[in-house]
Motif scaffolding. Structure first.
Motif, PDB file in Angstrom:
ATOM      1  N   CYS A 142     -16.569 -25.859  32.812  1.00 37.85           N
ATOM      2  CA  CYS A 142     -16.289 -24.601  32.086  1.00 37.85           C
ATOM      3  C   CYS A 142     -16.041 -24.924  30.603  1.00 37.85           C
ATOM      4  O   CYS A 142     -15.005 -24.589  30.039  1.00 37.85           O
ATOM      5  CB  CYS A 142     -15.082 -23.859  32.633  1.00 37.85           C
ATOM      6  N   ASN A 210     -10.432 -26.504  31.534  1.00 38.95           N
ATOM      7  CA  ASN A 210      -9.528 -25.384  31.247  1.00 38.95           C
ATOM      8  C   ASN A 210     -10.263 -24.161  31.779  1.00 38.95           C
ATOM      9  O   ASN A 210     -10.934 -23.458  31.037  1.00 38.95           O
ATOM     10  CB  ASN A 210      -9.289 -25.257  29.736  1.00 38.95           C
ATOM     11  N   ALA A 234     -14.847 -15.787  30.951  1.00 37.55           N
ATOM     12  CA  ALA A 234     -14.017 -16.924  30.545  1.00 37.55           C
ATOM     13  C   ALA A 234     -12.542 -16.686  30.855  1.00 37.55           C
ATOM     14  O   ALA A 234     -11.720 -17.587  30.702  1.00 37.55           O
ATOM     15  CB  ALA A 234     -14.191 -17.184  29.051  1.00 37.55           C
TER      16      ALA A 234
HETATM   17  N1  GLN Z   1     -13.046 -25.005  27.822  1.00 36.65           N
HETATM   18  C1  GLN Z   1     -13.035 -23.917  26.901  1.00 36.65           C
HETATM   19  C2  GLN Z   1     -11.694 -23.848  26.203  1.00 36.65           C
HETATM   20  O1  GLN Z   1     -10.777 -24.520  26.569  1.00 36.65           O
HETATM   21  C3  GLN Z   1     -13.356 -22.594  27.599  1.00 36.65           C
HETATM   22  C4  GLN Z   1     -12.344 -22.234  28.611  1.00 36.65           C
HETATM   23  C5  GLN Z   1     -12.723 -20.951  29.353  1.00 36.65           C
HETATM   24  O2  GLN Z   1     -13.749 -20.329  29.075  1.00 36.65           O
HETATM   25  N2  GLN Z   1     -11.905 -20.595  30.274  1.00 36.65           N
HETATM   26  O3  GLN Z   1     -11.514 -23.129  25.251  1.00 36.65           O
END
Ligand code: GLN
Length: 309
Positions: A142, A210, A234
């Motif tokens: 992600c 995350n 997201a």
């Molecule tokens: N990894 C990315 C961040 O930490 C996106 C995380 C997400 O879309 N949940 O910002």
């Protein structure tokens, strides 16, 4: 003397009428700050400075060294559009197309989550662990804007990364950010729903993520900036916010080397649930939780137990 000249001049600026005062940097900053405050911004002065610097294509500090400059009609037109969008809660990072994270610049738009300072805690832990290894192979699930993999790559030149996202536009943004930070040679991007497209048998030293973690019922209570402008994809972690953690924690063992690490960011109130999910697999030891700069539980790390042969 000056006054006499002004009074005789045909300039529309000669009267004391506020409407005809010139729009200097100072006047625009003051007016816009009040306007954005009225429209619910938490940081109206900062927002205003960032937007005006963007409209004038200058650094923020230049606003103060040119405080009495009259802003051109073209810059004001651009500023008007930006302010209108900000008053409608659009995040400043999307308006200027940029966010700083871990000392690097990231392009962002509505296809990716705006990188949060909280996530720097995860990157600090990741870099710390990666630097102990010789040539670590790291998976970032992600990845969104790519902020985690890219900022870690910038600090661990011996590390190689794979970064996945289910969203094609997000992946294109992550790729663009890797290129602009000159780190493309360390990171391979893959369109994939979590582990789905990772070839079976691939083993990583560290898996990091995350993931989206907002429970469905809480999405409507988020700040307007987030709720109306950041991508649902997201944010949404399913009914209890834990959908991605269940999936990642259950499947990660298959893609980790013995003693490899699984490191996940979470929201402080999910700590007990996450500890329970790690425990339920029976595959991890040394499970620990790290706090962010505000002292809240933010990152969980587990080490994969070697399989007994
Ligand atoms: N990894 C990315 C961040 O930490 C996106 C995380 C997400 O879309 N949940 O910002």
């Amino acid at each position: 003397m000056d006054r006499a000249v002004n009074e005789n001049s045909p300039s529309p600026d000669r009267t004391s009428d506020a409407a005809s005062e010139p729009w200097t940097v100072r006047r625009i900053l003051d007016w816009t700050t009040a306007h954005l405050e009225k429209h619910g911004s938490d940081s109206p002065r900062l927002d205003t400075e960032v937007l005006l610097a963007h409209a004038r294509n200058c650094e923020r500090i230049r606003l103060y060294t040119n405080y009495e400059d009259v802003v051109t009609e073209q810059e004001r037109a651009l500023m008007r559009q930006l302010v209108q969008r900000r008053a409608n809660s659009e995040p400043v990072a999307y308006l200027v197309g940029n966010r700083e994270f871990f000392g690097l610049d990231f392009y962002v738009d509505k296809n990716v989550l705006v990188p949060r300072p909280d996530t720097e805690t995860l990157v600090i832990e990741l870099v710390d662990e990666a630097q102990k290894l010789t040539n670590p192979f790291i998976l970032d699930l992600c990845t969104g804007s790519g902020c985690i993999a890219i900022s870690a790559a910038a600090n661990c030149h011996n590390a190689k990364f794979q970064a996945t996202d289910i969203s094609e536009p997000a992946l294109a943004i992550a790729q663009k950010n890797a290129a602009s930070n000159e780190l493309s040679n360390q990171i391979q991007f893959l369109l994939s729903d979590c582990f789905e497209q990772i070839p079976p048998g691939t083993l990583f030293d560290i898996i990091v993520s995350n993931p989206p973690y907002i429970p469905d019922a809480e999405i409507e209570q988020l700040e307007k900036d987030v709720r109306q402008h950041e991508p649902r994809l997201a944010l949404s972690g399913g009914k209890d916010g834990l959908d991605f953690y269940r999936k990642i924690i259950q499947e990660a063992g298959r893609y980790l080397k013995d003693q490899g690490l699984l490191m996940l960011e979470f929201s402080p109130e999910q700590e007990a649930d996450l500890l329970a999910l790690f425990k339920a697999t029976g595959e991890y030891t040394n499970v620990r939780v790290k706090a962010d700069l505000a002292g809240r539980a933010r990152v969980i790390i587990g080490q994969k137990l070697p399989i007994l042969k």
